[in-house]
Design an enzyme around this catalytic site. Structure first.
Site, PDB file in Angstrom:
ATOM      1  N   HIS A  96      -8.771   3.843  -4.621  1.00 14.06           N
ATOM      2  CA  HIS A  96     -10.031   3.113  -4.683  1.00 14.06           C
ATOM      3  C   HIS A  96     -11.166   4.093  -4.425  1.00 14.06           C
ATOM      4  O   HIS A  96     -11.119   4.874  -3.469  1.00 14.06           O
ATOM      5  CB  HIS A  96     -10.043   1.974  -3.667  1.00 14.06           C
ATOM      6  CG  HIS A  96      -9.028   0.913  -3.963  1.00 14.06           C
ATOM      7  ND1 HIS A  96      -8.216   0.350  -2.999  1.00 14.06           N
ATOM      8  CD2 HIS A  96      -8.687   0.314  -5.132  1.00 14.06           C
ATOM      9  CE1 HIS A  96      -7.427  -0.557  -3.559  1.00 14.06           C
ATOM     10  NE2 HIS A  96      -7.697  -0.594  -4.852  1.00 14.06           N
ATOM     11  N   GLU A  99     -12.695   4.665  -0.958  1.00 18.64           N
ATOM     12  CA  GLU A  99     -11.753   4.907   0.139  1.00 18.64           C
ATOM     13  C   GLU A  99     -11.279   6.358   0.067  1.00 18.64           C
ATOM     14  O   GLU A  99     -10.151   6.640  -0.337  1.00 18.64           O
ATOM     15  CB  GLU A  99     -10.573   3.935   0.050  1.00 18.64           C
ATOM     16  CG  GLU A  99     -10.980   2.461   0.162  1.00 18.64           C
ATOM     17  CD  GLU A  99      -9.823   1.503  -0.055  1.00 18.64           C
ATOM     18  OE1 GLU A  99      -8.656   1.971  -0.087  1.00 18.64           O
ATOM     19  OE2 GLU A  99     -10.065   0.296  -0.207  1.00 18.64           O
ATOM     20  N   HIS A 208      -4.986   4.767   1.388  1.00 18.90           N
ATOM     21  CA  HIS A 208      -6.096   3.827   1.270  1.00 18.90           C
ATOM     22  C   HIS A 208      -6.915   3.832   2.555  1.00 18.90           C
ATOM     23  O   HIS A 208      -6.643   4.590   3.480  1.00 18.90           O
ATOM     24  CB  HIS A 208      -5.571   2.420   0.975  1.00 18.90           C
ATOM     25  CG  HIS A 208      -4.928   2.273  -0.360  1.00 18.90           C
ATOM     26  ND1 HIS A 208      -5.496   1.557  -1.391  1.00 18.90           N
ATOM     27  CD2 HIS A 208      -3.753   2.759  -0.847  1.00 18.90           C
ATOM     28  CE1 HIS A 208      -4.701   1.609  -2.458  1.00 18.90           C
ATOM     29  NE2 HIS A 208      -3.638   2.326  -2.145  1.00 18.90           N
ATOM     30  N   GLU A 331      -2.891   2.472   5.024  1.00 10.42           N
ATOM     31  CA  GLU A 331      -4.298   2.216   5.330  1.00 10.42           C
ATOM     32  C   GLU A 331      -4.650   3.129   6.490  1.00 10.42           C
ATOM     33  O   GLU A 331      -4.187   2.948   7.610  1.00 10.42           O
ATOM     34  CB  GLU A 331      -4.499   0.747   5.692  1.00 10.42           C
ATOM     35  CG  GLU A 331      -4.079  -0.237   4.606  1.00 10.42           C
ATOM     36  CD  GLU A 331      -5.060  -0.294   3.440  1.00 10.42           C
ATOM     37  OE1 GLU A 331      -6.167   0.282   3.565  1.00 10.42           O
ATOM     38  OE2 GLU A 331      -4.725  -0.909   2.413  1.00 10.42           O
TER      39      GLU A 331
END
Length: 595
Positions: A96, A99, A208, A331
């Site tokens: 993304h 990110e 991410h 993440e």
């Protein structure tokens, strides 16, 4: 007087040379720092320079181009000389656009591994036994349209460009096991798919931001809300419904699973181990605290993807279902795009988990499948475990890898034109060498040719013709691997198990790649002090694993991190300039200074 003036002039010239050398040395110590995010041009220049500096360890290549024709650069790192049986792993960042923490961490990881190959035994062993592919940015167009945001924020702040230049979320753009994915494939997605078809990746990380958790497959399920909407779309066949469906895919807030139902893979035990190990080595991820006080908590810092929120077309599901590559989505930071001042702390938090994760490519079993009569490797043979629906295929050289936890397994090996072979395999419980990490059990299988054809397993729910491609790569990409089979000494041996107690002299050295002989160490003694608290976890069959000794392979770090230092090596271009200047000045120094 003239002699004195000549000496003074010569000394001045020497001072100039020394200043140039000092500047070159200083430049070599500051190739990349934590003071900024690097745009595409800066990233490109850095990757070219550092791979030119370490040509025997690294190489730079492109897997394709973005919508706006930016190269999708990947760095390959290895010191392995014989590539047969050496596993390939990959780390992908910046899926993304907004990110980019993983993007910067990968750039520093390239530098760290190259700088420490000659200084740290664990890094040297990792590069000698593994091929590491690092893709800093899968979405360079989205990154260029984004900018840092104040931090802390709510963790799901949507400023900047999450999607690519065509406004598609790349993590909703892959073929899906549960539902047909109607969204057009994007150039970046096609590049990743082609990459997976050409290289037999064993493991992968997708980096991410916006939370702090290790997410493992499946991301989707057959009864997901997006799946029901998609079926409705297929019925109505209207443009407006397609736009609504696209909105569901691109906005994760539409996909939260209120029922918290897990969607588990056949390799759920391995995925949970890899995720829990990573979270456990991170200073705070394992605490399971969310980035928002009132948001959901993640036990042990891990989550099944579908239990968090449902996704159609995720990259980690595609990696696993179509290619048998165990990908985990990390993440890495509560803030999607934190200021650059946060980068160094994120790097320090993730370095040890990243290094340990890379070592896990050598956990479980690996081997070569060959024709018992001819000894030639069998490509595209189907490797599966009894009671597990998932399967993998052998490469063009007959190789396979399977990451497994300690236990006893029934391995099924079959191929068109051969009798199926069922092999009982034991993966022992061992305490790995901290510097080397886990060591695989080598299981080579010889198949007997038969007159009847063995039909490929059709039990998979995936109808895509590209399911589990054989890796038919070019000669250049085969890295010098030969067609020699790895066979035991006894002609009637169907399975060869090499352990630490198997003497190398008993193996036909002419037909064995020594890199495959990474036998298994001595089985650990029973520990009577094991308890039932949070030091272990159970798989879905109730079997319990001790996380403490499974984490004991963490590699020791160098005394001084070289994340922003490059040792004593000069960049190749600077070295050339200095050398040329010294050669030009040397006649003058000889004539006017030396007696």
């Amino acid at each position: 007087m003239i002699m004195i003036m000549n000496i003074v002039q010569a000394l001045q010239n020497s001072a100039i040379v020394l200043a140039i050398v000092f500047a070159a040395s200083s430049a070599s110590h500051s190739r990349i720092g934590f003071d900024k995010y690097h745009n595409h041009e800066e990233m490109t220049n850095y990757l070219k320079e550092i791979t030119e500096e370490f040509p025997n360890i690294s190489s730079l290549y492109s897997i394709g181009k973005s919508v706006l024709k930016r190269e999708l650069w990947a760095v390959k790192l290895t010191t392995a000389t014989e590539m047969l049986g050496v596993p390939n792993i990959k780390i992908v960042g910046n899926i993304h656009g907004n990110e980019p923490v993983g993007r910067e961490i990968i750039l520093h990881l390239v530098q760290y591994l190259l700088d420490n190959n000659s200084k740290n035994e664990a890094i040297n062993n990792l590069l000698r036994t593994t091929v590491i592919h690092l893709l800093p940015s899968m979405n360079p167009d989205g990154f260029e349209l984004s900018a840092p945001q104040p931090c802390p924020n709510d963790g799901m702040h949507m400023s900047g460009s999450r999607a690519n230049a065509n406004t598609f979320d790349l993590n909703r753009n892959f073929p899906d096991i549960f539902n047909p994915n109607l969204v057009p494939r994007q150039p970046e997605t096609k590049a990743i798919i082609g990459w997976l078809k050409s290289i037999p990746f064993v493991m992968s990380l997708s980096l991410h931001g916006g939370a702090l958790v290790a997410n493992f497959p499946y991301d989707g399920s057959s009864d997901s809300v997006p799946g029901k909407l998609q079926k409705l779309n297929e019925t109505l066949k209207t443009a407006n419904m397609f736009e609504l469906y696209k909105k569901f895919l691109n906005d994760s807030s539409y996909n939260h699973n209120n029922n918290n139902m897990e969607s588990l893979t056949p390799d759920d035990d391995v995925f949970r181990f890899l995720a829990k190990q990573y979270a456990g080595l991170h200073p705070t991820m394992h605490n399971g605290l969310s980035c928002e006080d009132d948001y959901l908590k993640f036990k042990d810092g891990i989550t099944n993807g579908a239990a968090w929120y449902q996704v159609i077309g995720s990259m980690q599901d595609y990696n696993y279902v179509w290619h048998g590559c165990l990908e985990i989505t990390l993440e890495m930071s509560c803030c999607k795009y934190p200021p650059a001042s946060f980068l160094k702390s994120h790097w320090e938090d993730h370095l040890k988990p990243l290094l340990t994760w890379m070592q896990q490519a050598h956990r479980g079993i690996k081997g070569v499948v060959t024709n018992r009569i001819t000894g030639k490797p069998i490509p595209n043979a189907i490797i599966s475990l009894k009671d597990r629906e998932n399967y993998i295929n052998t490469t063009v050289n007959g190789e396979y890898w399977k990451i497994l936890l300690p236990g006893v397994y029934k391995l099924s090996v079959k191929a068109t034109g051969y009798d199926e072979k069922i092999v009982r395999v034991k993966v022992p419980e061992v305490r790995e060498n901290q510097k080397q990490g886990p060591r695989p059990q080598l299981v080579n299988v010889q198949l007997e040719p038969t007159n009847k054809k063995t039909i490929a397993d059709s039990s998979s729910t995936v109808s895509d013709n590209d399911h589990y491609n054989t890796y038919w790569v070019s000669d250049d990409d085969r890295h010098g691997a030969t067609d020699k089979a790895v066979i035991g000494t006894a002609a009637d041996t169907d399975v060869v198990l090499f352990g630490a107690d198997w003497p190398l002299d008993d193996v036909q050295k002419s037909s064995v790649d020594k890199h495959l002989l990474l036998g298994v160490g001595v089985e650990a003694e029973d520990n009577d002090d094991d308890d039932d608290d949070n030091d272990g976890y159970s798989d879905r069959h109730g079997k319990r694993y001790d996380i403490n000794w499974l984490q004991s392979m963490r590699p020791p770090l160098p005394v001084q991190s070289s994340s922003s230092h490059s040792g004593n090596r000069f960049p190749s271009r600077v070295t050339g300039v200095v050398t040329m200047l010294c050669l030009l000045l040397s006649p003058y120094l000889v004539v006017h200074v030396l007696p």
